[in-house]
Design an enzyme around this catalytic site. Sequence first.
Site, short mmCIF file in Angstrom:
data_model
loop_
_atom_site.label_atom_id
_atom_site.label_comp_id
_atom_site.label_asym_id
_atom_site.label_seq_id
_atom_site.Cartn_x
_atom_site.Cartn_y
_atom_site.Cartn_z
N HIS A 90 0.86 -1.20 0.00
CA HIS A 90 0.00 0.00 0.00
C HIS A 90 0.89 1.25 0.00
CE1 HIS A 90 -4.06 1.82 1.16
NE2 HIS A 90 -3.23 2.84 1.03
N HIS A 122 -9.76 1.20 -0.23
CA HIS A 122 -9.57 1.92 1.03
C HIS A 122 -10.91 1.90 1.77
CE1 HIS A 122 -6.08 3.69 -0.99
NE2 HIS A 122 -5.71 4.27 0.13
N GLU A 170 -11.52 3.59 7.17
CA GLU A 170 -10.54 4.59 7.59
C GLU A 170 -11.31 5.85 8.03
OE1 GLU A 170 -8.15 6.13 4.37
OE2 GLU A 170 -6.57 6.87 5.70
N HIS A 176 1.38 4.97 -2.11
CA HIS A 176 0.92 5.95 -3.11
C HIS A 176 2.12 6.66 -3.74
CE1 HIS A 176 -3.42 5.83 -2.06
NE2 HIS A 176 -2.96 5.47 -0.88
N HIS A 195 -6.35 -0.20 5.03
CA HIS A 195 -6.55 0.28 6.41
C HIS A 195 -7.48 -0.65 7.21
CE1 HIS A 195 -4.31 3.87 5.50
NE2 HIS A 195 -5.10 4.11 4.47
N ASP A 210 1.84 3.64 3.35
CA ASP A 210 0.88 4.55 2.73
C ASP A 210 1.62 5.55 1.83
OD1 ASP A 210 -1.73 5.09 2.20
OD2 ASP A 210 -2.16 6.21 4.02
ZN LIG Z 1 -3.79 4.84 0.99
#
Ligand SMILES: [Zn+2]
Length: 345
Positions: A15, A199, A202, A17, A223, A280
């Site tokens: 995970h 996702h 969260e 980005h 998450h 993340d």
């Molecule tokens: Zn994310």
Amino acid sequence: MMEDLIKSLPKVELHLHLDGSLRVGTVLELAEDQGVDLPSTKPRELKNYLQADKECESLKVYLSKFKIPLMIMQTKEALSRVAYELVEDGARDNLKYLEVRFAPLLHTEKLSKEEVVESVLEGLKRGEKDYNIKANLILSVMRDQDPSKSIEVAKLALEYKSNGVVALDLAGNEGDYPPQLHKEAFKIAKEGGLHRTVHAGEAAGANSVKEAINSLSAERIGHGVRIREDKRVLDYIIKKEIPLEVCPTSNLQTKVVEGIKEHPIREYYNLGIPVTVNTDNLRVSNLTLSEEYINLYNNFDFELNDILKLIINGVNAAFISNEYKEELRREFKGKFEEILNNFDH
Ligand SMILES: [Zn+2]
């Protein structure tokens, strides 16, 4: 000492980005090349615009850190370079496999969506070759985009399925846009043989996780922190052994949990949920995957054996073939043994 050992372990990241993981120096250079005005050209000051504090005020502040990266990630050169550097950064942190994600439609100011994806894939592939690491790509659908756009992304992902795109992701404003809106896109992805991750749990509660699985056929949950708010959803996740892509530092920064002690990662792990550990965003969260594992060791009572298990959970949950998983497990277990033996002496 233990920190060095944890850093030396081979790992996978699921995970991550792309736009949240840029190097500060690269942002400066790309902005200069492109004539983009930055709020500061001093690295130390610019960092504040790209990174969230340890005590970041809110999810809104956290998300504001993506503004500058999106401004400069609008050319082939920029997209290729940041993708390459992310693989390089991963290799330096002893990652052997990573799944990078980004939302292609946010990068089409000057490029076609195909050029956007091809540029990122090109950068990843150069990185793979130079660093003997495998990097796959996940395309993200943004929740606030019109469902017709998410269908476009799903079709785009399918076009590059044999070229490194392995899955479709749903990201963005979870509170206001429920998963069901993007049902059609995820149906297309599933029917085309792409993996799905969403996702969820969260910014919204357990129901969002349930819908991600029911409406979008999510195989993994990004998450999933708030799953525990509904016992039935929690039991379902346990029973079906649905992997969670947990990002503890990010969750603290976006205030999904108030403090480390309130984070459910240990509870979920104890319940037998296949928890995986992820960053993340390398830049926004300002950490490496090794640092996140060290954080777990120091603050969540995870022992070394648990760390090894969490790493293998990542291999098991990766969007790769069973043969490749087996190969990675063998390689990792051999490396673990070697590292632990050296550590004893
Ligand atoms: Zn994310």
